[in-house]
Write a protein that holds these residues in place. Structure first.
Motif, short mmCIF file in Angstrom:
data_model
loop_
_atom_site.label_atom_id
_atom_site.label_comp_id
_atom_site.label_asym_id
_atom_site.label_seq_id
_atom_site.Cartn_x
_atom_site.Cartn_y
_atom_site.Cartn_z
N ASP A 38 -10.58 6.39 -1.18
CA ASP A 38 -10.93 7.15 -2.38
C ASP A 38 -11.23 6.12 -3.46
OD1 ASP A 38 -10.96 8.46 -4.75
OD2 ASP A 38 -9.27 9.80 -4.29
N ARG A 45 -9.60 6.47 -7.15
CA ARG A 45 -8.14 6.39 -7.19
C ARG A 45 -7.64 4.98 -6.89
NH1 ARG A 45 -5.91 9.41 -2.53
NH2 ARG A 45 -5.88 7.40 -1.55
N VAL A 87 -10.55 1.94 7.57
CA VAL A 87 -9.71 1.40 6.48
C VAL A 87 -9.44 -0.10 6.64
CG1 VAL A 87 -8.52 3.47 5.70
CG2 VAL A 87 -7.60 2.16 7.62
N GLY A 139 -6.87 -5.84 1.47
CA GLY A 139 -5.51 -6.04 1.99
C GLY A 139 -5.40 -5.74 3.48
N PRO A 178 -0.86 10.17 0.16
CA PRO A 178 -1.92 11.16 0.44
C PRO A 178 -2.41 11.09 1.89
CG PRO A 178 -2.78 9.30 -0.80
CD PRO A 178 -1.31 9.09 -0.73
N GLY A 182 -6.70 -2.09 -6.20
CA GLY A 182 -7.07 -2.66 -4.90
C GLY A 182 -8.54 -2.97 -4.79
N ALA A 183 -8.85 -4.02 -4.05
CA ALA A 183 -10.25 -4.37 -3.82
C ALA A 183 -10.67 -3.97 -2.42
CB ALA A 183 -10.44 -5.87 -4.01
N ASP A 233 4.97 6.53 5.18
CA ASP A 233 5.11 6.92 3.76
C ASP A 233 4.71 8.37 3.55
OD1 ASP A 233 2.28 7.23 3.18
OD2 ASP A 233 2.11 5.05 3.35
N PHE A 272 1.55 3.35 9.51
CA PHE A 272 0.87 2.13 9.95
C PHE A 272 1.77 1.43 10.97
CE2 PHE A 272 -1.58 2.85 6.16
CZ PHE A 272 -2.82 2.30 6.45
N TYR A 281 -13.35 -1.60 2.04
CA TYR A 281 -13.40 -0.15 2.25
C TYR A 281 -12.23 0.53 1.53
CZ TYR A 281 -13.72 4.41 4.38
OH TYR A 281 -13.83 5.76 4.55
N ARG A 282 -12.56 1.55 0.78
CA ARG A 282 -11.51 2.32 0.10
C ARG A 282 -11.71 3.77 0.45
NH1 ARG A 282 -13.77 -0.61 -4.17
NH2 ARG A 282 -12.54 -2.39 -4.82
N LYS A 317 2.16 1.68 -3.36
CA LYS A 317 1.06 1.96 -4.29
C LYS A 317 0.59 3.41 -4.18
CE LYS A 317 -2.38 -0.84 -3.55
NZ LYS A 317 -3.24 -2.04 -3.44
N TYR A 318 0.41 3.87 -2.92
CA TYR A 318 -0.22 5.17 -2.74
C TYR A 318 0.76 6.34 -2.57
CZ TYR A 318 -4.25 2.17 -2.20
OH TYR A 318 -5.21 1.24 -2.42
N SER A 378 1.13 8.68 5.87
CA SER A 378 0.52 7.94 6.99
C SER A 378 1.55 7.01 7.64
CB SER A 378 -0.71 7.16 6.52
OG SER A 378 -0.46 6.60 5.26
N ASN A 394 0.84 -1.21 0.00
CA ASN A 394 0.00 0.00 0.00
C ASN A 394 0.87 1.25 0.00
OD1 ASN A 394 -2.40 -1.30 -0.04
ND2 ASN A 394 -2.83 -1.08 2.15
P1 ADP Z 1 -6.60 -1.84 -1.37
O1 ADP Z 1 -6.41 -3.22 -1.89
O2 ADP Z 1 -7.69 -1.08 -1.98
O3 ADP Z 1 -5.33 -1.09 -1.20
P2 ADP Z 1 -6.52 -2.05 1.48
O4 ADP Z 1 -7.41 -2.79 2.40
O5 ADP Z 1 -5.10 -2.45 1.46
O6 ADP Z 1 -7.20 -2.15 0.08
O7 ADP Z 1 -6.62 -0.53 1.83
C1 ADP Z 1 -7.89 0.07 2.07
C2 ADP Z 1 -7.88 1.51 1.67
O8 ADP Z 1 -7.08 2.27 2.58
C3 ADP Z 1 -7.26 1.75 0.32
O9 ADP Z 1 -8.21 1.61 -0.67
C4 ADP Z 1 -6.73 3.15 0.44
O10 ADP Z 1 -7.76 4.07 0.11
C5 ADP Z 1 -6.40 3.31 1.89
N1 ADP Z 1 -4.94 3.11 2.13
C6 ADP Z 1 -4.32 2.00 2.52
N2 ADP Z 1 -2.99 2.20 2.68
C7 ADP Z 1 -2.78 3.50 2.40
C8 ADP Z 1 -1.61 4.33 2.41
N3 ADP Z 1 -0.41 3.86 2.75
N4 ADP Z 1 -1.78 5.62 2.07
C9 ADP Z 1 -2.98 6.12 1.74
N5 ADP Z 1 -4.12 5.38 1.73
C10 ADP Z 1 -4.03 4.09 2.05
#
Ligand code: ADP
Length: 471
Positions: free
Chosen positions: A424, A427, A416, A437, A406, A433-434, A403, A464, A421-422, A372-373, A462, A369
């Protein structure tokens, strides 16, 4: 065949009546024994008094015969003596006097050694005609001659009296038992009423009315406790049911998108003739969607297993350092593609006893993630540290992944980790992503007794954090 009443109310009543009957039985036995003991004591005392009277009435006639004054006016007690059994012997056993009531029968035969020497010896015996008596003996000196006086009262009357007493008590037993049964039945009914009400209410609760609750009259009594437990169960069932419904609709929704994409790509391909390269392209994008679908279904399967509690953790010993390095090696390739740098700092002294595969998956999801983000050419920082709780001294290994992406708004941070749940929609769907994760990471961490959380990072990004208990 064992006869057991079907209803608790009947069983309670039977128990009640049974226990009452036992108590009554013990009481009646106790009362009879006490009554018998008191009467015998009274008899014994009366005999002693009588014997003392007799001693005063005995005299030797001039011819040497032993006689008893029987003159009523001068010795009114002597009349009564005639009703008792009286025998006077010499210590050698020679009978000096025997009253008429004995009708020639003896009162205990030859004197026993030391009989009546000290105080009054009392004996229960039967006369030759079978009549039960309580006899006392006493050694008395009259005109310098020792006399063994034996006096006995019949105990038949006492037995008759006791029998009457027992019959009187026993006559009251059926009445008392019936009264106890009726009272027990009513009390049991009253006590069980709330249970019946609870059963009636519970029966009305169906899958569609899981929000209904059983009313609690008195939260402190047993039924109140039971109602609270049942209401708790209903709340949990309701939550699970709701989650399942959401999950099912989310899954259908998520599956529909790639399927629609495959379908439309296929339809476009069929509409007109294309060059072999174009067909290859079309098949390629269809396969891409299929790969996405397959990955999602795999993830869903993992979640389903996790939910059913059937996942077995294969625990081994390793440190968080090893795990982070492994995850960095896997995700490093993706980071390189985006020209991102991953820094790994700090270390943990503690060993974990955990399922390495599941925890690796959890860390990889977070790292993936972050890659990716986060924007291209940014940096991702992993920090490992140890922590110790001051209260119980429990120790933890902690991994923070930071990271410059956003970030996640604080009000959405709690959600999250929910499935699908997404933050955005547009995006993250583009990013592939589904929304599953983080849900899987959360499950994996919590299955090991750990905690996962997210915090916004200033000015952007953010953090984690995974916190796992040391072995
Ligand atoms: P996805 O497979 O969509 O990434 P996740 O369960 O891993 O699904 O994450 C859920 C949502 O949390 C993501 O769709 C994204 O919007 C947000 N997210 C997760 N990790 C990050 C991150 N490092 N920075 C910004 N947003 C994040």
């Amino acid at each position: 065949m064992r006869l057991r009443p079907r209803y608790i109310r009947d069983r309670l009543t039977l128990w009640y009546v049974g226990i009452f009957a036992i108590v009554l039985g013990v009481y009646i036995c106790g009362a009879c024994v006490l009554q018998y003991w008191q009467l015998m004591n009274e008899l014994h005392r009366a005999e002693i008094q009588e014997l003392e009277t007799i001693e005063g009435l005995l005299y030797f006639a001039p011819d040497g015969r032993l006689l008893l004054h029987q003159d009523y006016h001068s010795h009114p007690q002597s009349r009564r003596v005639l009703d008792d059994f009286l025998e006077v012997l010499t210590p050698g056993g020679q009978v000096l006097l025997r009253n008429d009531r004995l009708q020639g029968m003896d009162l205990g035969g030859a004197p026993a050694p030391g009989e009546g020497d000290v105080g009054y010896r009392s004996t229960r015996m039967r006369l030759a005609n079978g009549a039960p008596v309580l006899a006392i003996s006493h050694l008395h000196i009259l005109d310098g001659k020792p006399l063994l006086i034996r006096l006995a009262y019949g105990t038949g009357l006492i037995r008759d009296h006791l029998f009457e007493f027992l019959v009187l008590l026993l006559l009251a037993v059926p009445v008392a038992l019936v009264a106890a049964g009726v009272a027990g039945y009513r009390i049991a009914g009253k006590a069980l009423n709330p249970l019946e009400e609870m059963a009636r209410r519970t029966e009305q609760i169906t899958a569609r009315r899981l929000s209904e609750r059983i009313p609690i009259d008195n939260p402190r009594d047993e039924f109140g406790h039971m109602a609270r437990v049942l209401n708790g169960l209903l709340t949990r069932l309701g939550e699970s049911f709701e989650k399942l419904q959401h999950f099912t609709s989310d899954v259908s929704h998520e599956l529909r998108t790639p399927l629609a994409a495959i379908r439309s790509v296929g339809e476009v391909g069929l509409q007109e003739d294309h060059s072999p390269e174009k067909y290859r392209d079309i098949i390629g994008s269809m396969l891409e969607e299929v790969a996405r679908l397959t990955a999602m279904i795999d993830t869903l399967l993992t979640i389903a297993y996790a939910d059913s509690g059937e996942v077995e953790l294969h625990r081994t010993f390793f440190t968080l350092n090893d795990l982070a390095q492994e995850a960095v090696a896997v995700v490093g390739v993706l980071a390189e593609d985006k020209k991102q740098t991953i820094f790994l700092t700090g270390e943990s002294r503690f060993h974990l006893s955990a399922d390495r595969n599941f925890l690796r998956m959890a860390v990889i999801n977070l790292l993936d993630n972050a890659v990716k983000y986060s924007p291209s050419a940014s940096s991702i920082r992993l920090r490992i540290s140890d922590a110790e709780k001051s209260g119980d001294g429990s120790r933890f290994a902690e991994l923070a992944i930071e990271d410059d992406g956003p970030g996640i708004p604080e009000e959405k941070a709690a959600r999250v980790f929910d499935r699908f749940y997404r933050v955005d929609e547009g995006r993250t769907r583009d990013a592939g992503g589904a929304g599953l994760g983080l849900a899987i990471s959360k499950w994996a961490v919590e299955a090991h007794g750990g905690v996962i959380s997210v915090k916004p990072r200033l000015p952007q990004g953010s953090v984690f954090t995974i916190c796992l208990p040391a072995a």
